[in-house]
Design a protein around this motif. Sequence first.
Motif, PDB file in Angstrom:
ATOM      1  N   GLN A  75      -4.640  12.268  11.198  1.00 17.91           N
ATOM      2  CA  GLN A  75      -5.171  10.970  10.790  1.00 17.91           C
ATOM      3  C   GLN A  75      -4.051   9.995  10.442  1.00 17.91           C
ATOM      4  OE1 GLN A  75      -7.778  11.892   7.519  1.00 17.91           O
ATOM      5  NE2 GLN A  75      -9.347  12.746   8.839  1.00 17.91           N
ATOM      6  N   SER A 123       0.823  -1.208   0.000  1.00 16.84           N
ATOM      7  CA  SER A 123       0.000   0.000   0.000  1.00 16.84           C
ATOM      8  C   SER A 123       0.862   1.266   0.000  1.00 16.84           C
ATOM      9  CB  SER A 123      -0.932  -0.006   1.210  1.00 16.84           C
ATOM     10  OG  SER A 123      -1.849   1.047   1.133  1.00 16.84           O
ATOM     11  N   GLU A 168      -6.265   1.765   6.505  1.00 18.07           N
ATOM     12  CA  GLU A 168      -7.505   1.047   6.198  1.00 18.07           C
ATOM     13  C   GLU A 168      -7.302   0.010   5.099  1.00 18.07           C
ATOM     14  OE1 GLU A 168     -10.243   4.322   5.624  1.00 18.07           O
ATOM     15  OE2 GLU A 168     -10.735   4.347   7.769  1.00 18.07           O
ATOM     16  N   ASP A 169      -6.420   0.296   4.122  1.00 15.66           N
ATOM     17  CA  ASP A 169      -6.076  -0.700   3.097  1.00 15.66           C
ATOM     18  C   ASP A 169      -5.449  -1.938   3.735  1.00 15.66           C
ATOM     19  OD1 ASP A 169      -6.977   0.862   1.005  1.00 15.66           O
ATOM     20  OD2 ASP A 169      -4.972   1.436   0.278  1.00 15.66           O
ATOM     21  N   SER A 190      -6.644  16.104   8.886  1.00 19.85           N
ATOM     22  CA  SER A 190      -5.793  15.908   7.724  1.00 19.85           C
ATOM     23  C   SER A 190      -5.445  17.286   7.165  1.00 19.85           C
ATOM     24  CB  SER A 190      -6.487  15.051   6.662  1.00 19.85           C
ATOM     25  OG  SER A 190      -5.590  14.806   5.581  1.00 19.85           O
ATOM     26  N   ALA A 250      -4.844  12.059   5.662  1.00 23.39           N
ATOM     27  CA  ALA A 250      -5.821  11.215   4.956  1.00 23.39           C
ATOM     28  C   ALA A 250      -5.122  10.108   4.176  1.00 23.39           C
ATOM     29  CB  ALA A 250      -6.680  12.070   4.028  1.00 23.39           C
ATOM     30  N   GLN A 251      -3.905  10.380   3.680  1.00 25.70           N
ATOM     31  CA  GLN A 251      -3.151   9.340   2.967  1.00 25.70           C
ATOM     32  C   GLN A 251      -2.692   8.251   3.938  1.00 25.70           C
ATOM     33  OE1 GLN A 251      -0.459  12.343   1.222  1.00 25.70           O
ATOM     34  NE2 GLN A 251      -0.731  11.220  -0.706  1.00 25.70           N
ATOM     35  N   ASP A 252      -2.205   8.656   5.114  1.00 26.48           N
ATOM     36  CA  ASP A 252      -1.821   7.675   6.130  1.00 26.48           C
ATOM     37  C   ASP A 252      -3.023   6.816   6.521  1.00 26.48           C
ATOM     38  OD1 ASP A 252       0.884   8.399   6.384  1.00 26.48           O
ATOM     39  OD2 ASP A 252       0.496   9.812   8.008  1.00 26.48           O
ATOM     40  N   LEU A 253      -4.181   7.455   6.708  1.00 21.47           N
ATOM     41  CA  LEU A 253      -5.386   6.733   7.086  1.00 21.47           C
ATOM     42  C   LEU A 253      -5.817   5.764   5.990  1.00 21.47           C
ATOM     43  CD1 LEU A 253      -7.645   6.242   9.120  1.00 21.47           C
ATOM     44  CD2 LEU A 253      -8.890   8.156   8.086  1.00 21.47           C
ATOM     45  N   ALA A 254      -5.722   6.176   4.739  1.00 18.68           N
ATOM     46  CA  ALA A 254      -6.090   5.295   3.625  1.00 18.68           C
ATOM     47  C   ALA A 254      -5.189   4.062   3.596  1.00 18.68           C
ATOM     48  CB  ALA A 254      -6.013   6.052   2.304  1.00 18.68           C
ATOM     49  N   VAL A 255      -3.904   4.249   3.856  1.00 19.39           N
ATOM     50  CA  VAL A 255      -2.978   3.113   3.899  1.00 19.39           C
ATOM     51  C   VAL A 255      -3.353   2.195   5.059  1.00 19.39           C
ATOM     52  CG1 VAL A 255      -0.571   2.417   4.291  1.00 19.39           C
ATOM     53  CG2 VAL A 255      -1.082   4.293   2.713  1.00 19.39           C
ATOM     54  N   ALA A 308       0.998   4.155  -2.848  1.00 23.87           N
ATOM     55  CA  ALA A 308       0.774   5.556  -2.499  1.00 23.87           C
ATOM     56  C   ALA A 308       2.030   6.414  -2.699  1.00 23.87           C
ATOM     57  CB  ALA A 308       0.302   5.672  -1.052  1.00 23.87           C
TER      58      ALA A 308
END
Length: 184
Positions: A124, A48, A155-156, A99, A148-153, A52
């Motif tokens: 986040q 991930s 959650e991925d 974020s 938000a990028q850290d959070l997306a990783v 990213a």
Amino acid sequence: MTCLLGSRRKTVTELIASARMSVSAAPPPLTGEALEIASAIGAAFKTSAEKAKIKARCSILTKDYEEIWWTATDGAPGMLSKIVKSKARSYLDGKTLLSPSAGATMCCHLCPWLCGCTNQMAIQGTVGIELPGTSAAALVVAGAPLGAQDLAVAEDIMAACGFAKSSGDVFKKGGAPDSADMER
């Protein structure tokens, strides 16, 4: 830019240099099922983070902010080992995680943290986690330009490793979320 710390002024460069630390050779050992899950989390994180295009660190911490496992991409700054603890603290203390833009992150979060004005980093990138056989409370990703990028990783990683969000927004290993959390 300078910050008064004690009776001596320090520049931001000096503060960053003092916050850097060498990354230890290996995280504390996990065993059994927790070790297998952590290995899968590590592989999912690397995939991930590569997708990213970020240099980051992924850590699992207890409610006492003890890091029980971590991994990082090549080139991730050593100071992220301290940042993940502050991000976990903000999450576990119930702070609203933001974020902000890169500039706001530097001015409003990183500089006060580097000066020692706060031990929080309410950005986040943290999710609650239950890891069998451990006292894990939070999985933290740090290093992306935006929270938000850290959070997306994060959650991925949870999705790729078969975790589902349960009551209280904590990810647990298993299939479907608790029936109380499902919309009807």
